[in-house]
Design a protein around this motif. Structure first.
Motif: not given
Length: 182
Positions: A71-89
């Motif tokens: 859950f924290d992994l998903v939240h971190s990926i989604r909330s990090e502006h610089g994460n290239p996988n922010r919008y990845t399914p």
């Protein structure tokens, strides 16, 4: 309705599961589906680091990851502006599919929650669903992830049911998985 055939040969998948036996099962299923570029990690911290460094087309993670849970992994990926996988399914797997875990996965930005033990057919059907019905992403205070509404076009004219003004347009739709129809 006929099920579409997916070509997973060229997609990049990140699998995060602390159980090496289940990792091997997931790798086998994904390879059977044709996926050739699959990275497997055993903890949420490693998955988060991989997500920051490598663009993927799909993330599959267990909810009960060590170090950083799913859950924290998903939240971190989604909330990090610089994460290239922010919008990845992102698909979250859980051995405890009670309503609280499903709600928590949805609220942290997961696209889909699947219960373990996992059948190849269930995973395949969810991949088809993600491909056929890519959701727009919502960025709002406290939430970033796929639109959770299933019938967004059924809203009354002029806003939501309570009469509030319509929300600002969402950012561009998440890029769909690059899966070809056969």
């Amino acid at each position: 309705m006929a099920t579409m055939a997916l070509d997973l040969q060229h997609i990049r998948v990140l699998v995060a599961d602390g159980n090496t036996y289940f990792q091997s099962i997931m790798l086998g299923i994904l390879h059977a589906f044709g996926a050739r570029n699959v990275t497997a990690v055993a903890c949420g911290a490693s998955a988060l680091e991989c997500s920051r460094q490598t663009v993927t087309d799909l993330v599959i993670c267990d909810a009960a990851l060590p170090a950083v849970d799913g859950f924290d992994l998903v939240h971190s990926i989604r909330s990090e502006h610089g994460n290239p996988n922010r919008y990845t399914p992102i698909i979250v797997l859980t051995s405890h599919a009670q309503a609280g875990n499903v709600t928590r996965a949805r609220d942290c930005g997961a696209n889909i929650v699947l219960a373990k033990p996992l059948s190849p057919n269930a995973l395949y059907q969810r991949l088809v669903w993600i491909t056929e019905d890519p959701r727009r992403f919502v960025i709002a205070p406290g939430y970033i992830g796929p639109d959770r509404r299933f019938k967004a076009d059924d809203l009354p004219a002029g806003g939501d049911r309570r009469g509030a003004k319509p929300p600002a347009p969402a950012p561009a739709a998440a890029p769909p998985l690059q899966m070809a129809l056969q």
